[in-house]
Motif scaffolding. Structure first.
Motif, PDB file in Angstrom:
ATOM      1  N   MET A   1     -14.085  -8.414   2.017  1.00 30.09           N
ATOM      2  CA  MET A   1     -13.043  -8.232   3.012  1.00 30.09           C
ATOM      3  C   MET A   1     -11.654  -8.286   2.365  1.00 30.09           C
ATOM      4  O   MET A   1     -10.769  -7.557   2.773  1.00 30.09           O
ATOM      5  N   ASN A   2     -11.510  -9.175   1.369  1.00 31.69           N
ATOM      6  CA  ASN A   2     -10.216  -9.272   0.682  1.00 31.69           C
ATOM      7  C   ASN A   2      -9.851  -7.960   0.006  1.00 31.69           C
ATOM      8  O   ASN A   2      -8.687  -7.544   0.038  1.00 31.69           O
ATOM      9  N   LEU A   3     -10.839  -7.304  -0.602  1.00 31.32           N
ATOM     10  CA  LEU A   3     -10.571  -6.045  -1.290  1.00 31.32           C
ATOM     11  C   LEU A   3     -10.116  -4.965  -0.314  1.00 31.32           C
ATOM     12  O   LEU A   3      -9.232  -4.166  -0.640  1.00 31.32           O
ATOM     13  N   ILE A   4     -10.681  -4.941   0.869  1.00 35.67           N
ATOM     14  CA  ILE A   4     -10.274  -3.953   1.877  1.00 35.67           C
ATOM     15  C   ILE A   4      -8.827  -4.190   2.300  1.00 35.67           C
ATOM     16  O   ILE A   4      -8.036  -3.244   2.393  1.00 35.67           O
ATOM     17  N   ILE A   5      -8.472  -5.440   2.519  1.00 32.43           N
ATOM     18  CA  ILE A   5      -7.087  -5.769   2.890  1.00 32.43           C
ATOM     19  C   ILE A   5      -6.129  -5.394   1.767  1.00 32.43           C
ATOM     20  O   ILE A   5      -5.053  -4.824   2.008  1.00 32.43           O
ATOM     21  N   LEU A   6      -6.520  -5.660   0.525  1.00 35.99           N
ATOM     22  CA  LEU A   6      -5.659  -5.305  -0.609  1.00 35.99           C
ATOM     23  C   LEU A   6      -5.584  -3.796  -0.804  1.00 35.99           C
ATOM     24  O   LEU A   6      -4.538  -3.273  -1.198  1.00 35.99           O
ATOM     25  N   PHE A  62       1.596  -5.204  -3.311  1.00 37.23           N
ATOM     26  CA  PHE A  62       2.570  -4.343  -2.647  1.00 37.23           C
ATOM     27  C   PHE A  62       3.677  -3.927  -3.604  1.00 37.23           C
ATOM     28  O   PHE A  62       4.062  -2.757  -3.646  1.00 37.23           O
ATOM     29  N   ILE A  63       4.177  -4.866  -4.375  1.00 35.92           N
ATOM     30  CA  ILE A  63       5.238  -4.536  -5.343  1.00 35.92           C
ATOM     31  C   ILE A  63       4.712  -3.543  -6.380  1.00 35.92           C
ATOM     32  O   ILE A  63       5.376  -2.560  -6.702  1.00 35.92           O
ATOM     33  N   GLY A  64       3.523  -3.783  -6.896  1.00 36.33           N
ATOM     34  CA  GLY A  64       2.953  -2.861  -7.882  1.00 36.33           C
ATOM     35  C   GLY A  64       2.747  -1.462  -7.327  1.00 36.33           C
ATOM     36  O   GLY A  64       3.048  -0.466  -7.989  1.00 36.33           O
ATOM     37  N   THR A  65       2.245  -1.370  -6.111  1.00 35.28           N
ATOM     38  CA  THR A  65       2.031  -0.039  -5.538  1.00 35.28           C
ATOM     39  C   THR A  65       3.334   0.603  -5.087  1.00 35.28           C
ATOM     40  O   THR A  65       3.412   1.821  -4.980  1.00 35.28           O
ATOM     41  N   SER A  66       4.352  -0.201  -4.853  1.00 38.62           N
ATOM     42  CA  SER A  66       5.646   0.407  -4.540  1.00 38.62           C
ATOM     43  C   SER A  66       6.198   1.134  -5.771  1.00 38.62           C
ATOM     44  O   SER A  66       6.944   2.098  -5.635  1.00 38.62           O
ATOM     45  N   PHE A  67       5.795   0.701  -6.968  1.00 37.49           N
ATOM     46  CA  PHE A  67       6.177   1.439  -8.177  1.00 37.49           C
ATOM     47  C   PHE A  67       5.541   2.827  -8.174  1.00 37.49           C
ATOM     48  O   PHE A  67       6.131   3.786  -8.669  1.00 37.49           O
ATOM     49  N   ILE A  68       4.334   2.935  -7.631  1.00 30.41           N
ATOM     50  CA  ILE A  68       3.693   4.247  -7.502  1.00 30.41           C
ATOM     51  C   ILE A  68       4.507   5.115  -6.553  1.00 30.41           C
ATOM     52  O   ILE A  68       4.725   6.300  -6.798  1.00 30.41           O
ATOM     53  N   GLY A  69       4.966   4.523  -5.458  1.00 30.90           N
ATOM     54  CA  GLY A  69       5.771   5.266  -4.486  1.00 30.90           C
ATOM     55  C   GLY A  69       7.137   5.674  -4.998  1.00 30.90           C
ATOM     56  O   GLY A  69       7.800   6.522  -4.404  1.00 30.90           O
ATOM     57  N   MET A  70       7.563   5.092  -6.106  1.00 28.03           N
ATOM     58  CA  MET A  70       8.853   5.449  -6.699  1.00 28.03           C
ATOM     59  C   MET A  70       8.767   6.720  -7.543  1.00 28.03           C
ATOM     60  O   MET A  70       9.768   7.162  -8.094  1.00 28.03           O
ATOM     61  N   PHE A  88      -6.673   2.734  -6.027  1.00 30.31           N
ATOM     62  CA  PHE A  88      -7.087   2.505  -7.414  1.00 30.31           C
ATOM     63  C   PHE A  88      -6.342   1.307  -8.004  1.00 30.31           C
ATOM     64  O   PHE A  88      -6.926   0.477  -8.691  1.00 30.31           O
ATOM     65  N   PHE A  89      -5.047   1.237  -7.752  1.00 34.25           N
ATOM     66  CA  PHE A  89      -4.245   0.119  -8.249  1.00 34.25           C
ATOM     67  C   PHE A  89      -4.816  -1.201  -7.740  1.00 34.25           C
ATOM     68  O   PHE A  89      -4.990  -2.142  -8.507  1.00 34.25           O
ATOM     69  N   SER A  90      -5.100  -1.260  -6.449  1.00 34.69           N
ATOM     70  CA  SER A  90      -5.605  -2.496  -5.844  1.00 34.69           C
ATOM     71  C   SER A  90      -6.933  -2.920  -6.461  1.00 34.69           C
ATOM     72  O   SER A  90      -7.128  -4.094  -6.785  1.00 34.69           O
ATOM     73  N   VAL A  91      -7.828  -1.959  -6.629  1.00 32.44           N
ATOM     74  CA  VAL A  91      -9.146  -2.272  -7.193  1.00 32.44           C
ATOM     75  C   VAL A  91      -9.019  -2.746  -8.638  1.00 32.44           C
ATOM     76  O   VAL A  91      -9.640  -3.746  -9.033  1.00 32.44           O
ATOM     77  N   ILE A  92      -8.206  -2.061  -9.412  1.00 32.29           N
ATOM     78  CA  ILE A  92      -8.034  -2.460 -10.811  1.00 32.29           C
ATOM     79  C   ILE A  92      -7.334  -3.812 -10.903  1.00 32.29           C
ATOM     80  O   ILE A  92      -7.698  -4.657 -11.719  1.00 32.29           O
ATOM     81  N   TYR A  93      -6.330  -4.039 -10.053  1.00 29.48           N
ATOM     82  CA  TYR A  93      -5.613  -5.308 -10.098  1.00 29.48           C
ATOM     83  C   TYR A  93      -6.549  -6.483  -9.794  1.00 29.48           C
ATOM     84  O   TYR A  93      -6.500  -7.517 -10.456  1.00 29.48           O
ATOM     85  N   LEU A 110       0.330  -0.709 -14.942  1.00 30.51           N
ATOM     86  CA  LEU A 110      -0.841  -0.403 -14.126  1.00 30.51           C
ATOM     87  C   LEU A 110      -0.528   0.675 -13.097  1.00 30.51           C
ATOM     88  O   LEU A 110      -1.345   1.564 -12.858  1.00 30.51           O
ATOM     89  N   ALA A 111       0.664   0.631 -12.514  1.00 24.82           N
ATOM     90  CA  ALA A 111       1.066   1.671 -11.562  1.00 24.82           C
ATOM     91  C   ALA A 111       1.133   3.030 -12.255  1.00 24.82           C
ATOM     92  O   ALA A 111       0.663   4.043 -11.710  1.00 24.82           O
ATOM     93  N   PHE A 112       1.698   3.070 -13.442  1.00 23.04           N
ATOM     94  CA  PHE A 112       1.789   4.314 -14.202  1.00 23.04           C
ATOM     95  C   PHE A 112       0.404   4.862 -14.518  1.00 23.04           C
ATOM     96  O   PHE A 112       0.122   6.041 -14.304  1.00 23.04           O
ATOM     97  N   ILE A 113      -0.480   3.996 -15.001  1.00 23.10           N
ATOM     98  CA  ILE A 113      -1.825   4.439 -15.375  1.00 23.10           C
ATOM     99  C   ILE A 113      -2.579   4.965 -14.166  1.00 23.10           C
ATOM    100  O   ILE A 113      -3.222   6.019 -14.235  1.00 23.10           O
ATOM    101  N   THR A 114      -2.523   4.262 -13.044  1.00 23.99           N
ATOM    102  CA  THR A 114      -3.266   4.720 -11.866  1.00 23.99           C
ATOM    103  C   THR A 114      -2.700   6.012 -11.298  1.00 23.99           C
ATOM    104  O   THR A 114      -3.461   6.887 -10.872  1.00 23.99           O
ATOM    105  N   LEU A 115      -1.380   6.166 -11.304  1.00 25.20           N
ATOM    106  CA  LEU A 115      -0.790   7.407 -10.788  1.00 25.20           C
ATOM    107  C   LEU A 115      -1.132   8.588 -11.683  1.00 25.20           C
ATOM    108  O   LEU A 115      -1.525   9.655 -11.197  1.00 25.20           O
TER     109      LEU A 115
END
Length: 147
Positions: A1-6, A62-70, A88-93, A110-115
Protein backbone atom coordinates in the motif's frame (compact mmCIF):
# COMPACT_ATOMS: atom_id res chain seq x y z
CA UNK A 1 0.00 0.00 0.00
CA UNK A 2 2.89 2.36 0.77
CA UNK A 3 4.30 1.87 -2.72
CA UNK A 4 0.96 2.78 -4.31
CA UNK A 5 0.76 5.99 -2.27
CA UNK A 6 4.35 6.86 -3.20
CA UNK A 7 3.66 6.10 -6.88
CA UNK A 8 0.68 8.48 -6.81
CA UNK A 9 2.91 11.04 -5.11
CA UNK A 10 5.45 10.56 -7.92
CA UNK A 11 2.80 11.10 -10.59
CA UNK A 12 1.50 14.23 -8.87
CA UNK A 13 4.98 15.63 -8.25
CA UNK A 14 6.07 15.37 -11.88
CA UNK A 15 2.83 16.40 -13.58
CA UNK A 16 1.82 19.19 -11.21
CA UNK A 17 5.25 20.78 -11.37
CA UNK A 18 5.21 20.71 -15.15
CA UNK A 19 1.64 22.06 -15.24
CA UNK A 20 2.38 24.96 -12.88
CA UNK A 21 5.64 25.68 -14.70
CA UNK A 22 4.37 25.66 -18.28
CA UNK A 23 0.60 26.14 -18.20
CA UNK A 24 0.54 28.72 -15.40
CA UNK A 25 3.80 30.33 -16.62
CA UNK A 26 5.53 30.25 -13.24
CA UNK A 27 8.85 28.81 -14.37
CA UNK A 28 10.37 25.49 -13.43
CA UNK A 29 12.19 26.54 -10.26
CA UNK A 30 9.28 28.48 -8.80
CA UNK A 31 6.82 25.68 -9.58
CA UNK A 32 9.02 23.05 -7.96
CA UNK A 33 9.80 25.19 -4.92
CA UNK A 34 6.22 26.26 -4.21
CA UNK A 35 4.73 22.79 -4.59
CA UNK A 36 7.50 21.17 -2.53
CA UNK A 37 7.01 23.80 0.18
CA UNK A 38 3.26 23.11 0.30
CA UNK A 39 3.78 19.35 0.59
CA UNK A 40 6.59 19.72 3.12
CA UNK A 41 4.64 22.15 5.31
CA UNK A 42 1.54 19.95 5.20
CA UNK A 43 3.43 16.98 6.62
CA UNK A 44 5.28 19.22 9.07
CA UNK A 45 2.01 20.60 10.48
CA UNK A 46 0.12 17.29 10.30
CA UNK A 47 2.67 14.55 11.00
CA UNK A 48 0.10 12.04 12.24
CA UNK A 49 -2.10 11.98 9.13
CA UNK A 50 -0.23 8.97 7.73
CA UNK A 51 2.34 6.54 9.08
CA UNK A 52 5.72 7.93 10.08
CA UNK A 53 7.33 6.20 7.08
CA UNK A 54 4.99 7.95 4.63
CA UNK A 55 5.19 11.25 6.51
CA UNK A 56 8.97 11.20 6.08
CA UNK A 57 9.08 9.72 2.56
CA UNK A 58 6.28 11.54 0.69
CA UNK A 59 7.96 14.99 0.78
CA UNK A 60 11.26 13.49 -0.44
CA UNK A 61 9.59 11.60 -3.29
CA UNK A 62 7.57 14.70 -4.20
CA UNK A 63 10.67 16.89 -4.33
CA UNK A 64 12.53 14.32 -6.44
CA UNK A 65 9.69 13.94 -8.91
CA UNK A 66 9.25 17.69 -9.09
CA UNK A 67 12.74 17.68 -10.63
CA UNK A 68 11.27 15.50 -13.38
CA UNK A 69 8.53 18.08 -13.88
CA UNK A 70 11.18 20.78 -14.29
CA UNK A 71 12.24 19.21 -17.61
CA UNK A 72 12.26 21.23 -20.80
CA UNK A 73 8.93 21.34 -22.64
CA UNK A 74 10.70 20.29 -25.86
CA UNK A 75 11.56 16.92 -24.39
CA UNK A 76 8.62 16.15 -22.14
CA UNK A 77 5.42 17.71 -23.44
CA UNK A 78 3.66 14.40 -22.87
CA UNK A 79 2.01 14.19 -19.44
CA UNK A 80 1.89 10.40 -19.69
CA UNK A 81 5.67 10.33 -20.04
CA UNK A 82 6.03 12.50 -16.93
CA UNK A 83 3.61 10.31 -14.97
CA UNK A 84 5.45 7.11 -15.90
CA UNK A 85 8.78 8.70 -15.01
CA UNK A 86 7.27 9.70 -11.65
CA UNK A 87 6.21 6.12 -10.98
CA UNK A 88 9.65 4.79 -11.98
CA UNK A 89 11.27 7.33 -9.66
CA UNK A 90 9.07 6.23 -6.76
CA UNK A 91 9.76 2.54 -7.29
CA UNK A 92 13.51 3.04 -7.60
CA UNK A 93 13.61 5.39 -4.61
CA UNK A 94 11.83 2.86 -2.38
CA UNK A 95 14.16 0.06 -3.51
CA UNK A 96 17.42 1.99 -3.48
CA UNK A 97 20.30 0.81 -1.40
CA UNK A 98 21.05 2.57 1.87
CA UNK A 99 24.66 2.64 0.73
CA UNK A 100 24.00 6.00 -0.94
CA UNK A 101 22.65 7.77 2.16
CA UNK A 102 24.46 11.01 2.79
CA UNK A 103 25.60 11.63 -0.79
CA UNK A 104 24.44 14.90 -2.29
CA UNK A 105 22.52 15.14 -5.54
CA UNK A 106 20.85 11.74 -5.30
CA UNK A 107 17.31 13.02 -5.96
CA UNK A 108 18.34 15.04 -9.00
CA UNK A 109 20.44 12.22 -10.38
CA UNK A 110 17.64 9.72 -9.91
CA UNK A 111 15.17 12.12 -11.52
CA UNK A 112 17.49 12.55 -14.50
CA UNK A 113 18.01 8.81 -14.91
CA UNK A 114 14.31 7.97 -14.71
CA UNK A 115 13.29 10.73 -17.13
CA UNK A 116 15.95 9.79 -19.68
CA UNK A 117 15.09 6.08 -19.40
CA UNK A 118 11.38 6.81 -19.83
CA UNK A 119 12.02 9.06 -22.85
CA UNK A 120 14.22 6.36 -24.40
CA UNK A 121 11.46 3.77 -23.96
CA UNK A 122 8.88 6.10 -25.51
CA UNK A 123 11.15 6.82 -28.49
CA UNK A 124 11.91 3.12 -28.95
CA UNK A 125 8.20 2.27 -28.89
CA UNK A 126 7.33 5.08 -31.33
CA UNK A 127 10.06 3.98 -33.75
CA UNK A 128 9.06 0.33 -33.41
CA UNK A 129 5.49 1.22 -34.38
CA UNK A 130 6.68 3.19 -37.42
CA UNK A 131 8.96 0.36 -38.52
CA UNK A 132 6.14 -2.17 -38.13
CA UNK A 133 3.82 0.00 -40.25
CA UNK A 134 6.47 0.31 -42.97
CA UNK A 135 7.04 -3.44 -42.98
CA UNK A 136 3.30 -4.05 -43.45
CA UNK A 137 3.25 -1.62 -46.39
CA UNK A 138 6.23 -3.35 -48.00
CA UNK A 139 4.68 -6.78 -47.44
CA UNK A 140 1.42 -5.61 -49.03
CA UNK A 141 3.30 -4.26 -52.07
CA UNK A 142 5.32 -7.43 -52.45
CA UNK A 143 2.33 -9.74 -52.25
CA UNK A 144 0.09 -7.32 -54.15
CA UNK A 145 -2.65 -7.13 -51.54
CA UNK A 146 -4.33 -4.11 -53.13
CA UNK A 147 -6.93 -6.28 -54.93
Amino acid sequence: MNLIILAITGILGATLTYYVSEELNQGAVRASAVLALIVGLFFYWFPNVLSSYLTNTIPIVFIGTSFIGMASPKGSKNYLLLAIAGVFFSVIYVNKSHFFNGYGGALGTLAFITLIATMACFNWYANKTKITQRMVLIKNKIFNRNN
